[in-house]
Design an enzyme around this catalytic site. Structure first.
Site, short mmCIF file in Angstrom:
data_model
loop_
_atom_site.label_atom_id
_atom_site.label_comp_id
_atom_site.label_asym_id
_atom_site.label_seq_id
_atom_site.Cartn_x
_atom_site.Cartn_y
_atom_site.Cartn_z
N CYS A 1 11.01 -4.10 1.49
CA CYS A 1 11.06 -5.27 0.62
C CYS A 1 12.51 -5.69 0.37
O CYS A 1 13.14 -6.22 1.27
CB CYS A 1 10.27 -5.01 -0.66
SG CYS A 1 9.63 -6.54 -1.37
N HIS B 1 5.01 -3.36 1.25
CA HIS B 1 5.21 -1.99 0.76
C HIS B 1 4.23 -1.04 1.45
O HIS B 1 3.14 -0.81 0.94
CB HIS B 1 4.96 -1.94 -0.76
CG HIS B 1 6.01 -2.63 -1.54
ND1 HIS B 1 7.08 -1.97 -2.09
CD2 HIS B 1 6.16 -3.94 -1.87
CE1 HIS B 1 7.85 -2.83 -2.73
NE2 HIS B 1 7.32 -4.04 -2.61
N GLU C 1 4.31 2.05 1.59
CA GLU C 1 4.14 3.31 0.84
C GLU C 1 2.87 3.33 0.01
O GLU C 1 2.29 4.38 -0.23
CB GLU C 1 5.37 3.59 -0.03
CG GLU C 1 5.60 2.66 -1.23
CD GLU C 1 6.37 1.38 -0.90
OE1 GLU C 1 6.40 0.98 0.28
OE2 GLU C 1 6.92 0.76 -1.83
N1 GLN Z 1 13.48 -8.87 -5.46
C1 GLN Z 1 12.93 -9.11 -4.18
C2 GLN Z 1 11.91 -10.23 -4.19
O1 GLN Z 1 11.35 -10.55 -5.22
C3 GLN Z 1 12.33 -7.85 -3.57
C4 GLN Z 1 11.16 -7.30 -4.32
C5 GLN Z 1 10.81 -5.89 -3.97
O2 GLN Z 1 11.64 -5.15 -3.43
N2 GLN Z 1 9.61 -5.45 -4.32
O3 GLN Z 1 11.62 -10.79 -3.17
#
Ligand code: GLN
Length: 554
Positions: free
Chosen positions: A394, A520, A522
């Site tokens: 992310c 994600h 994970e």
């Molecule tokens: N802050 C970033 C976004 O909103 C990444 C979010 C995250 O790592 N879950 O896109």
């Protein structure tokens, strides 16, 4: 490893197990509930676990991870407590919005109903309106007809002001459904006084009495303890806490949370529970898959060290699903994965060499806001230049993209508009649908989204499928205006959303493993199904370490 065999019973009138906590918080109710769920499932019952959290936040999505650990995300996009992650990792079956309830959510529903006029002029009160809403949400999973057993974990500790409506709802559920269909497991702490060498039962006795004052009798006690409870202590607890002999189960500190199901099973915990609920116990649990997993987890043949670069590293619970995904992938590859926690806020060009010295892999963690961002960019740069296997998740992907844009594509002020919306080169920018959003809670791109995978990629080898689904939690995205420039330099978008063309996975073809994902992975890793990308990453890390050794001995 194959998913656990979930042979379901015919009768789908669900039975309810309530798990409450006493004496202190953080006793590991989630692990006990998950272990029990897994044992019952291994006996052929279909089980789900639900968490009731007494705080007023509507969900933990807006909570700082330092307050409450990681925010977990379900397939259907619920932002939940990290315990839901344990439930999924143990049961290998997805949870949903219905598995996560908070006081904020309960009040929100009741107040919305009140504003609509649904209560027809009645005075709206905690009892019965709040308790009815809690009961409705508990029964929701049962009425789906999918489960034989619902385990409901009540967050917090008995006696907390916030817990009162939940405890009253449990009392009413027992009254409504009868003792045959409901039971209460109370988890407490047995402190050990080193000076006198004694295990003390009094706090547990008081906590059971506190439950009694609310009209609830504990059926089974699970006692957290550093030392084995002698028979006399167990008998004393049974007598004074008014539970049957054999209904005091000890939960001794274990080396691994994945041992807990076995420790409980050895004391017939699952048998005791089924007998109490009048459910057949003839099918013995098949625990072979778990035994194999645990065996590989505890006896690794190799060991690697991966730097986890993030800003919440002072509280490892903030990255719970990532560290557990490493445990699963480590067991699969018979590799011990040691995590070096690296606080990105402290990384500088001067110290990065010594801070990351000797690591075999780098994981650039998810996150929000500007603190520690530069450190993540530095880490991506260091890892790319030194050809260290790197996995960005992310925000981690976004930082790899920014680093690449600045240092390979020569776009000096390339940035994400989350941090700098004046940048000339917004390589990461706000998703179209996010532009008019003002409320922070529950408004990100959440839950499962499809991703189409390029067949000529390393990720395809990991997944073995062209269309996958992964869970998301973000507002910003890769800016496709720059895609051509990146791909010319071999940083390729190898996974994209088929409907929107949003970039989901990027792979740098010049290195054996330099990959970032917008989702994600994970959240999907379980004991029975370690996540393929984590398995592939650990494999690449191991290979890198072995090559390092070969070079060093030449
Ligand atoms: N802050 C970033 C976004 O909103 C990444 C979010 C995250 O790592 N879950 O896109």
């Amino acid at each position: 490893m194959q998913p656990l065999n979930q042979k379901s019973m015919k009768s789908k009138t669900a039975k309810y197990i309530f798990v409450t906590g006493g004496v202190t918080s953080s006793l590991g109710k989630g692990i006990v509930a998950s272990s029990l769920g897994m044992l019952l499932q291994a006996r052929g019952y279909s089980v789900t676990i639900q968490k009731l959290d007494p705080y007023l936040n509507v969900d933990p999505g807006t909570l700082n991870p330092y307050e409450h650990g990681e925010c977990y995300v379900t397939e259907d996009g619920a932002e939940t407590d990290l315990d839901l992650g344990h439930y999924e990792r143990y049961l290998n079956s997805p949870t949903s919005q219905a598995n996560s309830v908070t006081t904020g959510r309960i009040y929100q529903t009741v107040i919305e109903k009140e504003r609509r006029g649904d209560y027809l002029g009645k005075t709206v009160q905690i009892v019965p309106h709040i308790t009815n809403e809690i009961k409705r949400r508990i029964k929701l999973l049962g009425s789906s007809g999918k489960y034989d057993i619902i385990i409901t974990e009540i967050g917090g500790t008995v006696g907390d002001i916030e817990s009162l409506p939940y405890i009253e709802s449990v009392r009413q559920m027992i009254w409504d459904l009868g003792e045959n269909n409901t039971m209460v497991i109370h988890l407490t702490l047995i402190p050990y006084l080193a000076a006198s060498g004694e295990l003390k039962t009094k706090p547990t006795q008081h906590s059971v009495r506190l439950l009694m004052e609310s009209g609830i009798r504990a059926d089974v006690l699970v006692t957290r303890t550093e030392h084995t409870l002698p028979k006399e202590v167990k008998e004393k607890l049974a007598l004074f806490c008014n539970v049957k002999k054999g209904h005091v189960i000890e939960s001794k500190d274990a080396d691994s949370i994945y041992e807990v199901p076995f420790l409980l099973h050895e004391q017939d915990f699952d048998e005791v529970v089924l007998n109490r609920l009048n459910l057949p116990t003839d099918q013995k649990p098949d625990l072979t898959a778990w035994e194999n997993f645990l065996d590989r987890h505890k006896n690794p043949k190799n060991s690697v060290e991966i730097a986890l670069v993030g800003k919440y590293t002072a509280l490892p619970d903030s990255y719970k699903s990532i560290s557990e995904a490493f445990t699963h992938a480590g067991a699969q590859t018979e590799t011990e994965v040691k995590i070096r926690w690296v606080y990105s806020g402290d990384l500088t060009t001067e110290n990065i060499d010594s801070v990351l010295k000797g690591v075999d892999g780098v994981l650039i963690a998810p996150g929000f806001g500007d603190r520690g961002i530069d450190g993540k960019i530095l880490a991506a740069n260091y890892a790319r230049r030194n050809k260290i296997p790197t996995f960005g998740i992310c925000l981690g992907l976004q930082m790899m993209v920014i680093e690449f844009a600045r240092n390979v594509l020569g776009l000096e002020d390339a940035d994400t508009t989350e941090i700098n919306n004046m940048t000339q080169h917004p390589v990461i920018n706000l998703m179209e649908g996010q532009k008019n959003i003002t409320h922070k809670g529950g408004t990100m791109r959440l839950g499962n989204w499809k991703c189409q995978i390029d067949k000529n990629s390393a990720v395809y080898k990991a997944y073995g499928e062209e269309m996958i689904e992964e869970r998301h939690r973000h507002r910003y995205e890769f800016n496709n205006e720059y895609l051509e420039a990146f791909e010319k330099e071999n940083f390729m978008a190898v996974g994209t959303n088929p409907d929107t063309a949003l970039v989901e996975i990027m792979e740098y073809k010049e290195l054996p493993f330099y990959m970032g994902v917008q989702f994600h992975p994970e959240y999907k890793s379980t004991v029975a199904n370690p996540h393929p990308l984590f398995v592939q990453f650990v494999g690449a890390v191991l290979m890198y370490k072995q090559n390092k050794k070969i070079h060093a001995t030449r």
